[in-house]
Design a protein around this motif. Structure first.
Motif, PDB file in Angstrom:
ATOM      1  N   ILE A  10       0.873  -1.178   0.000  1.00  0.00           N
ATOM      2  CA  ILE A  10       0.000   0.000   0.000  1.00  0.00           C
ATOM      3  C   ILE A  10       0.905   1.221   0.000  1.00  0.00           C
ATOM      4  O   ILE A  10       1.796   1.351   0.852  1.00  0.00           O
ATOM      5  CB  ILE A  10      -0.928   0.005   1.229  1.00  0.00           C
ATOM      6  CG1 ILE A  10      -1.830  -1.243   1.203  1.00  0.00           C
ATOM      7  CG2 ILE A  10      -1.772   1.283   1.256  1.00  0.00           C
ATOM      8  CD1 ILE A  10      -2.687  -1.404   2.436  1.00  0.00           C
ATOM      9  N   TYR A  11       0.686   2.117  -0.945  1.00  0.00           N
ATOM     10  CA  TYR A  11       1.599   3.239  -1.144  1.00  0.00           C
ATOM     11  C   TYR A  11       1.075   4.505  -0.475  1.00  0.00           C
ATOM     12  O   TYR A  11      -0.135   4.647  -0.231  1.00  0.00           O
ATOM     13  CB  TYR A  11       1.810   3.472  -2.641  1.00  0.00           C
ATOM     14  CG  TYR A  11       2.572   2.340  -3.299  1.00  0.00           C
ATOM     15  CD1 TYR A  11       3.963   2.337  -3.330  1.00  0.00           C
ATOM     16  CD2 TYR A  11       1.900   1.253  -3.842  1.00  0.00           C
ATOM     17  CE1 TYR A  11       4.664   1.295  -3.915  1.00  0.00           C
ATOM     18  CE2 TYR A  11       2.588   0.197  -4.427  1.00  0.00           C
ATOM     19  CZ  TYR A  11       3.972   0.226  -4.449  1.00  0.00           C
ATOM     20  OH  TYR A  11       4.661  -0.818  -5.009  1.00  0.00           O
ATOM     21  N   PRO A  12       1.978   5.446  -0.156  1.00  0.00           N
ATOM     22  CA  PRO A  12       1.565   6.683   0.510  1.00  0.00           C
ATOM     23  C   PRO A  12       0.472   7.412  -0.281  1.00  0.00           C
ATOM     24  O   PRO A  12       0.573   7.553  -1.506  1.00  0.00           O
ATOM     25  CB  PRO A  12       2.857   7.515   0.550  1.00  0.00           C
ATOM     26  CG  PRO A  12       3.956   6.503   0.518  1.00  0.00           C
ATOM     27  CD  PRO A  12       3.446   5.389  -0.344  1.00  0.00           C
ATOM     28  N   GLY A  13      -0.578   7.819   0.434  1.00  0.00           N
ATOM     29  CA  GLY A  13      -1.640   8.581  -0.202  1.00  0.00           C
ATOM     30  C   GLY A  13      -2.695   7.749  -0.899  1.00  0.00           C
ATOM     31  O   GLY A  13      -3.634   8.303  -1.476  1.00  0.00           O
ATOM     32  N   GLU A  14      -2.592   6.422  -0.848  1.00  0.00           N
ATOM     33  CA  GLU A  14      -3.610   5.570  -1.464  1.00  0.00           C
ATOM     34  C   GLU A  14      -4.822   5.421  -0.546  1.00  0.00           C
ATOM     35  O   GLU A  14      -4.706   5.512   0.676  1.00  0.00           O
ATOM     36  CB  GLU A  14      -3.056   4.175  -1.774  1.00  0.00           C
ATOM     37  CG  GLU A  14      -2.272   4.088  -3.063  1.00  0.00           C
ATOM     38  CD  GLU A  14      -2.039   2.640  -3.484  1.00  0.00           C
ATOM     39  OE1 GLU A  14      -2.394   2.294  -4.632  1.00  0.00           O
ATOM     40  OE2 GLU A  14      -1.507   1.851  -2.685  1.00  0.00           O
ATOM     41  N   LYS A  15      -5.969   5.154  -1.164  1.00  0.00           N
ATOM     42  CA  LYS A  15      -7.151   4.750  -0.412  1.00  0.00           C
ATOM     43  C   LYS A  15      -7.494   3.327  -0.845  1.00  0.00           C
ATOM     44  O   LYS A  15      -7.803   3.079  -2.014  1.00  0.00           O
ATOM     45  CB  LYS A  15      -8.342   5.673  -0.649  1.00  0.00           C
ATOM     46  CG  LYS A  15      -9.496   5.394   0.346  1.00  0.00           C
ATOM     47  CD  LYS A  15     -10.847   5.792  -0.196  1.00  0.00           C
ATOM     48  CE  LYS A  15     -11.051   7.286  -0.189  1.00  0.00           C
ATOM     49  NZ  LYS A  15     -12.422   7.661  -0.624  1.00  0.00           N
ATOM     50  N   ASP A  46       0.136   9.125   9.710  1.00  0.00           N
ATOM     51  CA  ASP A  46       0.209   8.983   8.252  1.00  0.00           C
ATOM     52  C   ASP A  46      -0.881   8.074   7.708  1.00  0.00           C
ATOM     53  O   ASP A  46      -1.309   8.223   6.563  1.00  0.00           O
ATOM     54  CB  ASP A  46       1.572   8.410   7.845  1.00  0.00           C
ATOM     55  CG  ASP A  46       2.717   9.339   8.200  1.00  0.00           C
ATOM     56  OD1 ASP A  46       2.528  10.560   8.084  1.00  0.00           O
ATOM     57  OD2 ASP A  46       3.791   8.844   8.596  1.00  0.00           O
ATOM     58  N   ILE A  47      -1.314   7.101   8.535  1.00  0.00           N
ATOM     59  CA  ILE A  47      -2.240   6.061   8.072  1.00  0.00           C
ATOM     60  C   ILE A  47      -3.520   6.112   8.899  1.00  0.00           C
ATOM     61  O   ILE A  47      -3.472   6.142  10.128  1.00  0.00           O
ATOM     62  CB  ILE A  47      -1.600   4.660   8.207  1.00  0.00           C
ATOM     63  CG1 ILE A  47      -0.298   4.584   7.411  1.00  0.00           C
ATOM     64  CG2 ILE A  47      -2.570   3.567   7.765  1.00  0.00           C
ATOM     65  CD1 ILE A  47       0.583   3.405   7.789  1.00  0.00           C
ATOM     66  N   TRP A  52      -8.893  12.483   3.115  1.00  0.00           N
ATOM     67  CA  TRP A  52      -7.897  11.778   2.293  1.00  0.00           C
ATOM     68  C   TRP A  52      -7.324  12.699   1.216  1.00  0.00           C
ATOM     69  O   TRP A  52      -6.101  12.781   1.038  1.00  0.00           O
ATOM     70  CB  TRP A  52      -8.573  10.557   1.665  1.00  0.00           C
ATOM     71  CG  TRP A  52      -7.768   9.860   0.605  1.00  0.00           C
ATOM     72  CD1 TRP A  52      -6.516   9.342   0.743  1.00  0.00           C
ATOM     73  CD2 TRP A  52      -8.162   9.593  -0.750  1.00  0.00           C
ATOM     74  NE1 TRP A  52      -6.108   8.764  -0.444  1.00  0.00           N
ATOM     75  CE2 TRP A  52      -7.105   8.900  -1.379  1.00  0.00           C
ATOM     76  CE3 TRP A  52      -9.318   9.851  -1.478  1.00  0.00           C
ATOM     77  CZ2 TRP A  52      -7.168   8.473  -2.702  1.00  0.00           C
ATOM     78  CZ3 TRP A  52      -9.391   9.423  -2.797  1.00  0.00           C
ATOM     79  CH2 TRP A  52      -8.325   8.755  -3.402  1.00  0.00           C
ATOM     80  N   HIS A  87      -3.837  14.241   2.316  1.00  0.00           N
ATOM     81  CA  HIS A  87      -2.945  13.252   1.695  1.00  0.00           C
ATOM     82  C   HIS A  87      -2.592  12.106   2.643  1.00  0.00           C
ATOM     83  O   HIS A  87      -1.443  11.651   2.683  1.00  0.00           O
ATOM     84  CB  HIS A  87      -1.673  13.945   1.174  1.00  0.00           C
ATOM     85  CG  HIS A  87      -1.953  15.151   0.339  1.00  0.00           C
ATOM     86  ND1 HIS A  87      -2.554  15.078  -0.901  1.00  0.00           N
ATOM     87  CD2 HIS A  87      -1.758  16.479   0.582  1.00  0.00           C
ATOM     88  CE1 HIS A  87      -2.711  16.298  -1.395  1.00  0.00           C
ATOM     89  NE2 HIS A  87      -2.235  17.174  -0.516  1.00  0.00           N
ATOM     90  N   LYS A  88      -3.578  11.663   3.391  1.00  0.00           N
ATOM     91  CA  LYS A  88      -3.374  10.517   4.272  1.00  0.00           C
ATOM     92  C   LYS A  88      -3.457   9.220   3.454  1.00  0.00           C
ATOM     93  O   LYS A  88      -4.054   9.175   2.384  1.00  0.00           O
ATOM     94  CB  LYS A  88      -4.440  10.466   5.371  1.00  0.00           C
ATOM     95  CG  LYS A  88      -4.520  11.712   6.245  1.00  0.00           C
ATOM     96  CD  LYS A  88      -3.313  11.846   7.135  1.00  0.00           C
ATOM     97  CE  LYS A  88      -3.455  13.035   8.077  1.00  0.00           C
ATOM     98  NZ  LYS A  88      -2.256  13.217   8.925  1.00  0.00           N
ATOM     99  N   THR A  89      -2.867   8.169   3.999  1.00  0.00           N
ATOM    100  CA  THR A  89      -3.092   6.827   3.458  1.00  0.00           C
ATOM    101  C   THR A  89      -4.290   6.252   4.207  1.00  0.00           C
ATOM    102  O   THR A  89      -4.300   6.226   5.435  1.00  0.00           O
ATOM    103  CB  THR A  89      -1.855   5.935   3.665  1.00  0.00           C
ATOM    104  OG1 THR A  89      -0.733   6.556   3.038  1.00  0.00           O
ATOM    105  CG2 THR A  89      -2.077   4.546   3.087  1.00  0.00           C
TER     106      THR A  89
END
Length: 572
Positions: A33-38, A168-169, A195, A199-201
């Motif tokens: 799971i990458y940074p900023g993904e939902k 961050d998550i 989100w 820019h949260k994951t």
């Protein structure tokens, strides 16, 4: 698509087995799971999706003990040996049950809890709390007790409580389970806004897939039997038969297209109704809509239950229900729907005699029930609570089902005959000598229903019978209730599940703001924008599909779907 940045969460050949279980719950999980993904994680009950969430937030292995194989990295660091406190600085979790997350006496205190632990100065703390509360739109309720708030407001407090640490998550564990449709829609919109803006994951674990897909999702991870069976975009997933193959409900508009023989492709962007391109689906859908389907049989049987101008308040200063009137015929299956706090459960309590009405009257088969005791009413009216654990008194199944008869002084031979009959109806006869502790949640719910049926009730009232159930267990419970209805038992269901209302009940009584706003077919309720907005419901996606098609009558289109599905079910 190849990603250039490093994943913020990475499972490598990961497995987990609880010490209390004979087999692993997770096998060979490889997930990035990458940074900023939902990300949305879905799967049947027992698939392991919640266990994946517990691994991410550190409950495994710190609270839930077991054997881990493979590796989990968060922000590039191996999580072995990290504490829950360490993980809480990276991952904020919003639980399904907000009540279990509250620690403060007021909403403001609860939001500030993490800051107090970090010894943030009071002035700075107040500034952060107020700023965060505004983000989740709960700033007007900071002095209120969390337990005085609505379900949606409680969730916002929990959301703010994890955001103050600027993690961050953000992990959401079944955020829609206890919310009415409109509040659930607002919750998904709020998650989406945070989100995108911050820019949260975001990781969401939820079985109400269509409701989550109201807003954008990057990927859907499908879990079954402890393994990842799919990891793709919503558009790609809707073009497969993976979800129905696992007993997971597809969005209704996707099901309608497949009923019409449409081959759904990723290019159609069927992951969301808003993005759906129906250019290639329009002709077959309209042809399907034009097919003749048998109409639902009319119920012209006598009235069983009647409410006349019922008014009730828990205190003399404030009413909960005002001037409520309706009838329920023998053999009907009726839903009661509406916003949280509309008085749905209160109405059930009045019918059962747990509370006394202030004005108006309730009639059972034409007789005023005002002087009937709870015991007298229970001989004909049964009430099944949402949580079966709140009804169960005995350790063994047989004894639990027999309890009411024993209190009534029935002889043991008759008790055995009635209990065994009820257990057979409920599909529990093979387990009659089992302890209740060995049963699943859904099976326990059946036990509570059996304990009511054994009393030969004629009217069964159920409060949220499918809450927290995946589609397979939902279907199992509802088909069972339908079989009881086919045997002649009249059923009233209090529910937030619009699919349940649409697919299984013939009428919907809509409550909001203390009053009855509607009493009509479920299709007419869920295709009436004005009514759904007033009652905190939401229109069905079948209605929105009909609008995209340019169908002459969107209500009739939705009704066609229900009648087609009913006829198809009979054929199967």
């Amino acid at each position: 698509m190849k990603r250039e940045e490093n994943p913020i969460i990475e499972f490598r050949d990961f497995g987990f087995q609880y010490f209390s279980q004979a087999e692993p719950t997770l096998y060979d999980i490889n997930l990035k799971i990458y940074p900023g993904e939902k990300i949305l994680i879905v799967g049947p009950s027992g698939s392991g999706k919640s266990t994946i969430g517990h691994c991410i937030n550190g409950l495994i292995p710190n609270s839930y003990r077991g054997e881990i194989t493979g590796t989990l990295f968060i922000n590039g660091k191996d999580t072995k040996g990290s504490s829950i406190f360490d993980r809480s600085e990276q991952v904020g979790t919003v639980l399904q049950d907000s009540d279990g997350q509250f620690v403060g006496l007021t909403a403001g205190e609860d939001i500030a809890f993490a800051l107090e632990n970090d010894r943030v100065p009071t002035d700075r703390m107040r500034e952060i709390v107020e700023k965060t509360a505004k983000i989740v739109k709960i700033d007007q309720h900071l002095k209120a007790s969390p337990f005085e708030l609505s379900g949606g407001q409680k969730q916002r407090v929990s959301f703010a409580g994890v955001m103050v640490d600027d993690v961050d998550i953000l992990l959401f564990d079944e955020p829609l389970a206890n919310l009415d449709p409109a509040t659930g829609k607002t919750a998904i919109a709020l998650i989406d806004d945070v989100w995108k803006e911050y820019h949260k994951t975001v990781v969401i674990i939820e079985h109400r897939l269509e409701d989550v897909l109201y807003r954008d999702v990057d990927r859907v991870v499908v879990v079954n039997d402890g393994r990842i069976v799919a990891d793709m975009s919503p558009d790609e997933l809707m073009a497969t038969d993976i979800l129905p193959g696992l007993g997971i409900r597809e969005p209704l508009y996707v099901t309608a297209m497949k009923y019409a023989g449409v081959k759904v492709t990723p290019e159609m962007k069927a992951g969301r109704i808003d993005t759906l391109d129906i250019t290639d689906a329009k002709e077959p859908l309209l042809a399907w809509y034009s097919q003749d389907v048998a109409p639902a049989p009319a119920n012209d049987r006598p009235t069983m239950l009647e409410a006349r101008n019922v008014t009730f308040g828990y205190t003399s200063r404030r009413t909960t229900l005002e001037d409520i009137s309706f009838t329920v015929r023998e053999g009907e299956m009726v839903s009661i729907v509406g916003t949280n706090g509309a008085g749905k459960t209160t109405l059930a309590k009045l019918i059962c005699g747990f509370e006394k009405i202030d004005q108006g009257a309730l009639y059972y088969k034409g007789e005023d029930m005002a002087d009937r005791t709870i015991k007298e009413r229970s001989r004909k009216i049964g009430y099944v609570m949402q949580n079966p654990n709140q009804m169960i008194c005995k350790p063994m199944i047989y004894d639990e089902v027999a309890l009411g008869l024993r209190y009534a002084g029935v002889d043991e031979d008759t008790i055995r005959e009635k209990v065994e009959h009820a257990l057979k109806i409920c599909g529990l006869y093979p387990f009659r000598n089992w302890p209740l502790s060995a049963l699943s949640f859904g099976q326990k719910k059946r036990v509570t229903i059996a304990s009511i049926l054994v009393m030969d009730v004629e009217l069964l009232i159920l409060d949220e019978p499918t809450a927290g159930q995946d589609y397979r267990h939902y279907t199992e419970i509802m088909e069972f209730l339908k079989s009881l209805n086919d045997r002649g038992i009249t059923i009233i269901i209090i529910t937030h599940d619009m699919h349940l209302m649409l697919e299984y009940t013939t009428r919907a009584i809509v409550l909001s703001g203390k009053r009855k706003l509607g009493d009509t077919t479920p299709v007419e309720v869920l295709t009436d924008k004005e009514l759904t907005e007033k009652a905190d419901l939401k229109v069905t996606s079948l209605y929105e599909l009909a609008l995209k098609l340019g169908a002459d009558d969107p209500t009739a289109f939705a009704d066609h779907f229900i009648r087609y599905e009913t006829e198809r079910g009979r054929a199967v």
